[in-house]
Design a protein around this motif. Sequence first.
Motif, PDB file in Angstrom:
ATOM      1  N   LYS A 202     -96.727-122.441 -11.001  1.00 26.78           N
ATOM      2  CA  LYS A 202     -97.819-122.829 -10.101  1.00 26.78           C
ATOM      3  C   LYS A 202     -97.920-124.343  -9.984  1.00 26.78           C
ATOM      4  N   GLU A 203     -97.763-125.037 -11.105  1.00 24.79           N
ATOM      5  CA  GLU A 203     -97.923-126.483 -11.109  1.00 24.79           C
ATOM      6  C   GLU A 203     -96.878-127.160 -10.208  1.00 24.79           C
ATOM      7  N   HIS A 204     -95.668-126.630 -10.204  1.00 26.01           N
ATOM      8  CA  HIS A 204     -94.641-127.164  -9.305  1.00 26.01           C
ATOM      9  C   HIS A 204     -94.928-126.782  -7.852  1.00 26.01           C
ATOM     10  N   HIS A 205     -95.513-125.601  -7.645  1.00 31.28           N
ATOM     11  CA  HIS A 205     -95.908-125.223  -6.276  1.00 31.28           C
ATOM     12  C   HIS A 205     -96.894-126.248  -5.727  1.00 31.28           C
ATOM     13  N   ILE A 206     -97.880-126.617  -6.556  1.00 32.79           N
ATOM     14  CA  ILE A 206     -98.903-127.583  -6.133  1.00 32.79           C
ATOM     15  C   ILE A 206     -98.257-128.927  -5.802  1.00 32.79           C
ATOM     16  N   LEU A 207     -97.384-129.404  -6.693  1.00 37.84           N
ATOM     17  CA  LEU A 207     -96.719-130.684  -6.465  1.00 37.84           C
ATOM     18  C   LEU A 207     -95.908-130.653  -5.171  1.00 37.84           C
ATOM     19  N   ASN A 208     -95.114-129.601  -4.995  1.00 38.32           N
ATOM     20  CA  ASN A 208     -94.266-129.510  -3.800  1.00 38.32           C
ATOM     21  C   ASN A 208     -95.104-129.446  -2.525  1.00 38.32           C
ATOM     22  N   TYR A 209     -96.224-128.755  -2.592  1.00 41.82           N
ATOM     23  CA  TYR A 209     -97.104-128.663  -1.427  1.00 41.82           C
ATOM     24  C   TYR A 209     -97.654-130.043  -1.068  1.00 41.82           C
ATOM     25  N   VAL A 210     -98.029-130.801  -2.087  1.00 40.45           N
ATOM     26  CA  VAL A 210     -98.526-132.166  -1.854  1.00 40.45           C
ATOM     27  C   VAL A 210     -97.428-133.030  -1.238  1.00 40.45           C
ATOM     28  N   LEU A 211     -96.229-132.971  -1.799  1.00 40.94           N
ATOM     29  CA  LEU A 211     -95.126-133.790  -1.295  1.00 40.94           C
ATOM     30  C   LEU A 211     -94.805-133.461   0.165  1.00 40.94           C
ATOM     31  N   GLN A 212     -95.024-132.194   0.551  1.00 42.12           N
ATOM     32  CA  GLN A 212     -94.688-131.757   1.908  1.00 42.12           C
ATOM     33  C   GLN A 212     -95.820-131.979   2.911  1.00 42.12           C
ATOM     34  N   HIS A 213     -97.074-131.960   2.443  1.00 45.42           N
ATOM     35  CA  HIS A 213     -98.190-131.948   3.393  1.00 45.42           C
ATOM     36  C   HIS A 213     -99.142-133.147   3.305  1.00 45.42           C
ATOM     37  N   ALA A 214     -99.167-133.846   2.179  1.00 46.70           N
ATOM     38  CA  ALA A 214    -100.091-134.975   2.038  1.00 46.70           C
ATOM     39  C   ALA A 214     -99.457-136.250   2.592  1.00 46.70           C
ATOM     40  N   VAL A 215    -100.290-137.264   2.770  1.00 42.42           N
ATOM     41  CA  VAL A 215     -99.821-138.565   3.263  1.00 42.42           C
ATOM     42  C   VAL A 215     -99.514-139.457   2.068  1.00 42.42           C
ATOM     43  N   ALA A 216     -98.287-139.935   1.975  1.00 40.58           N
ATOM     44  CA  ALA A 216     -97.892-140.797   0.866  1.00 40.58           C
ATOM     45  C   ALA A 216     -98.721-142.075   0.858  1.00 40.58           C
ATOM     46  N   GLY A 217     -99.161-142.479  -0.350  1.00 43.76           N
ATOM     47  CA  GLY A 217     -99.953-143.691  -0.477  1.00 43.76           C
ATOM     48  C   GLY A 217    -101.423-143.516  -0.154  1.00 43.76           C
ATOM     49  N   ASP A 218    -101.843-142.284   0.107  1.00 41.84           N
ATOM     50  CA  ASP A 218    -103.238-141.995   0.458  1.00 41.84           C
ATOM     51  C   ASP A 218    -103.829-141.040  -0.591  1.00 41.84           C
ATOM     52  N   PRO A 219    -104.532-141.563  -1.611  1.00 41.97           N
ATOM     53  CA  PRO A 219    -105.069-140.706  -2.677  1.00 41.97           C
ATOM     54  C   PRO A 219    -105.988-139.607  -2.174  1.00 41.97           C
ATOM     55  N   GLN A 220    -106.829-139.903  -1.165  1.00 43.70           N
ATOM     56  CA  GLN A 220    -107.745-138.879  -0.654  1.00 43.70           C
ATOM     57  C   GLN A 220    -106.975-137.738  -0.006  1.00 43.70           C
ATOM     58  N   SER A 221    -105.892-138.062   0.683  1.00 42.10           N
ATOM     59  CA  SER A 221    -105.055-137.023   1.281  1.00 42.10           C
ATOM     60  C   SER A 221    -104.428-136.139   0.200  1.00 42.10           C
ATOM     61  N   VAL A 222    -104.021-136.745  -0.908  1.00 36.91           N
ATOM     62  CA  VAL A 222    -103.459-135.978  -2.023  1.00 36.91           C
ATOM     63  C   VAL A 222    -104.508-135.009  -2.584  1.00 36.91           C
ATOM     64  N   LEU A 223    -105.724-135.491  -2.794  1.00 35.61           N
ATOM     65  CA  LEU A 223    -106.801-134.647  -3.317  1.00 35.61           C
ATOM     66  C   LEU A 223    -107.126-133.509  -2.353  1.00 35.61           C
ATOM     67  N   ASP A 224    -107.255-133.827  -1.080  1.00 34.55           N
ATOM     68  CA  ASP A 224    -107.584-132.811  -0.082  1.00 34.55           C
ATOM     69  C   ASP A 224    -106.503-131.744  -0.010  1.00 34.55           C
ATOM     70  N   THR A 225    -105.254-132.169  -0.140  1.00 33.90           N
ATOM     71  CA  THR A 225    -104.139-131.227  -0.061  1.00 33.90           C
ATOM     72  C   THR A 225    -104.118-130.308  -1.277  1.00 33.90           C
ATOM     73  N   ILE A 226    -104.379-130.856  -2.463  1.00 35.14           N
ATOM     74  CA  ILE A 226    -104.463-130.022  -3.665  1.00 35.14           C
ATOM     75  C   ILE A 226    -105.617-129.028  -3.534  1.00 35.14           C
ATOM     76  N   ASP A 227    -106.768-129.501  -3.061  1.00 38.55           N
ATOM     77  CA  ASP A 227    -107.924-128.623  -2.890  1.00 38.55           C
ATOM     78  C   ASP A 227    -107.620-127.492  -1.905  1.00 38.55           C
ATOM     79  N   THR A 228    -106.960-127.826  -0.830  1.00 40.10           N
ATOM     80  CA  THR A 228    -106.592-126.804   0.162  1.00 40.10           C
ATOM     81  C   THR A 228    -105.676-125.757  -0.444  1.00 40.10           C
ATOM     82  N   TYR A 229    -104.658-126.216  -1.156  1.00 38.28           N
ATOM     83  CA  TYR A 229    -103.715-125.266  -1.751  1.00 38.28           C
ATOM     84  C   TYR A 229    -104.399-124.362  -2.777  1.00 38.28           C
TER      85      TYR A 229
END
Length: 262
Positions: free
Chosen positions: A52-79
């Motif tokens: 699961k932990e790798h699923h979360i990481l991969n989802y962030v790498l594919q869907h979040a905006v690099a260099g944007d911490p809020q985008s990373v948080l929102d993407t983790i929350d969505t997943y």
Amino acid sequence: MLEAPPLLLAVSSLVLVLLTRLLFQQYRAWIFVGWNALVQQPIYNVLMGDSKEHHILNYVLQHAVAGDPQSVLDTIDTYCSQKEWAMNVGDKKGRIVDTVVQEQRPYVLLELGAYCGYSAVRMARLLLPSARRLTIEVNPEYAAITQRMLDFAGLQDKVTVVIGASQDIIPQLKKYDVDMLDMVFIDHGKEQYLPDTLLLEEYGLLWKSDSVIFPGAPDFLAHVRKSSRFECTHFSSYLEYSQLVDGLEKAVYMGLGSLAEP
């Protein structure tokens, strides 16, 4: 063979139903977590071929905006709210943590337990330019995922991830140029909350007005609430990505006080 009277059977059935509902209400958070961890998650891991932990990481790498911490948080929350539940601090309790960090404005912040790096990203994005954060994680896989999350969010210079058991690292914190802590976020093994806080006190790493923030751990809550060394505030919230009641405790360290206290 004697048969039980119908009224007795009805009363017994009602009592059984009431007891079942009472036990469910009392332990439903544990049931929820247990179902996800012991039933749903192993099945999902087999189907997905990874943790699961790798699923979360991969989802962030594919869907979040690099260099944007809020985008990373929102993407983790969505997943985690839509696909796989995970034990991050989450968006609801996360907003409470945000408020405390912004009020406290710590220069040196310690986190015990990183998991996938959600809380590390959440708090590091709010730190002052000269502030820094140490995150202790005993699981090397989780530590590696946390580091990648921080790198992707652009916060790698704000956070140092230390791999090891908290009870082993805390006595060595001075090796990491830590003389005093301004804030501690405790979210690792519940059985370590109290021993690690006592270690922080023993090594003189807490100072007056230091905030210790943590969820769960009833025995530890009883300890800090009884002690004059801590001034506690409880924030009601919900278990991450659910409607189950949960909360966070802010314990402000007031100094040694009475050494005779438990």
